[in-house]
Design an enzyme around this catalytic site. Structure first.
Site, short mmCIF file in Angstrom:
data_model
loop_
_atom_site.label_atom_id
_atom_site.label_comp_id
_atom_site.label_asym_id
_atom_site.label_seq_id
_atom_site.Cartn_x
_atom_site.Cartn_y
_atom_site.Cartn_z
CB ALA A 21 -3.03 41.96 -26.17
CG ASN A 22 -5.15 37.75 -29.05
OD1 ASN A 22 -4.44 37.14 -29.04
ND2 ASN A 22 -5.18 38.81 -30.05
#
Ligand code: CTP
Length: 218
Positions: A21-22
Site C-alpha cells: 500500500a502507500n
C-alpha cells in the site's frame, strides 16, 4: 453538480495477511467530499481502506485494490459531472496472490510485481463534457511531472503536491500545492489546512468549463 471523489490508498494483496500500500490517509479526498456535500452538491465517495468516518451527506463505496477502484469509478462515471481523483492508487500489485500465508524461511525472497490499471488513463475515452481533476504526488520536479500527467491523463486540472515535505501531502492535516489547468492556468496555494484547500479546489471547479474529451459511454 454530481461529484465523484476517490480517496485513500489501495491495497494490493501478497497473501491473506500481507499487502502493498502507500502512506495516503485519505484526508484530502474526504475533506473535498465533505465540503462538496456541504455546498449542496450530490457526492459519491469511492474510498480505499482508511481510518476516517464517512462524511455527512456522502454516498460511500468502499474498495480495497486498484482493480476494485477502477470498477467502482466505471460504475459511477456516467452519473457524475465532475471526477476528483484524490486516491493514491497503487501502481503495482503482486503477480500472484498466495492463497495461504507465506511462511518465512530466513532467506530473501523475490516478489514479482505487475502494473495495476491506470484508472484515469482507462476512463479518459469516456470523459465527454465531464470535468476531470487529478492529484500528483511527487517528491522532485513537482510541477513538470504534474504538467506531464495533466496532459497524459486528459485532465482539466491537476493539484501538484510535493509529498516529501513534512507539512504537506501524505498523512498530515495541511497541504501546499500548485494547481495547473489544461487552459494554461496556474495557482500557487501556500500552506493551508486540507479543509481550506478543498474549498479552494471547489471554488475553481464550480466556475470551470470542462474540456471535451473522448466519445463513448463507459
Ligand atoms: N492514478 C490513477 N491510476 C493509477 C495511478 C494513479 O488513476 N494507477 C491517478 C491518481 O488518482 C492521481 C493521478 O493519477 O489523480 C496521478 O497519480 P500519481 O500517483 O501522482 O501518478 P502516477 O500516474 O501513478 O505516476 P508516477 O507514480 O509515475 O508518479
Amino acid at each position: 453538480m454530481n461529484i465523484l471523489v476517490t480517496a485513500g490508498p489501495t491495497r494490493e494483496a501478497i497473501d491473506p495477511v500481507r499487502f502493498i500500500a502507500n502512506r495516503s490517509s485519505g484526508k484530502m479526498g474526504y475533506f473535498t467530499a465533505a465540503a462538496a456535500a456541504a455546498r449542496g452538491h450530490k457526492v459519491r465517495l469511492v474510498s480505499g481502506p482508511v481510518c476516517l468516518p464517512a462524511p455527512d451527506g456522502v454516498t460511500m463505496t468502499q474498495v480495497v485494490s486498484a482493480d476494485d477502484m477502477l470498477r467502482a469509478v466505471r460504475t459511477h462515471l456516467s452519473w457524475c459531472d465532475v471526477l476528483i481523483m484524490a486516491a493514491a492508487v497503487a501502481d503495482w500489485r503482486p503477480a500472484d496472490v498466495a492463497s495461504a500465508k507465506i511462511k518465512k524461511t530466513g532467506r530473501s525472497m523475490m516478489l514479482e510485481l505487475v502494473p495495476t490499471p491506470d484508472i484515469l488513463r482507462d476512463i479518459a475515452p469516456y470523459k465527454q463534457q465531464r470535468l476531470f481533476v487529478g492529484f500528483a504526488a511527487e517528491t522532485s520536479t513537482v510541477v513538470a511531472y504534474a504538467a506531464a500527467k495533466l496532459a497524459a491523463k486528459n485532465l482539466d486540472y491537476i493539484v501538484a503536491n510535493d509529498v516529501s515535505q513534512p507539512d504537506a501531502g501524505f498523512e498530515v492535516d495541511t497541504n501546499r500545492a500548485v494547481l495547473l489547468g489544461a487552459d494554461g492556468s496556474r495557482e500557487e496555494w501556500q500552506l493551508m489546512s486540507k479543509r481550506d484547500m478543498a474549498e479552494r479546489l471547489l471554488d475553481v471547479i464550480e466556475t470551470a468549463t470542462p474540456q471535451t474529451g473522448g466519445r463513448g459511454n463507459c
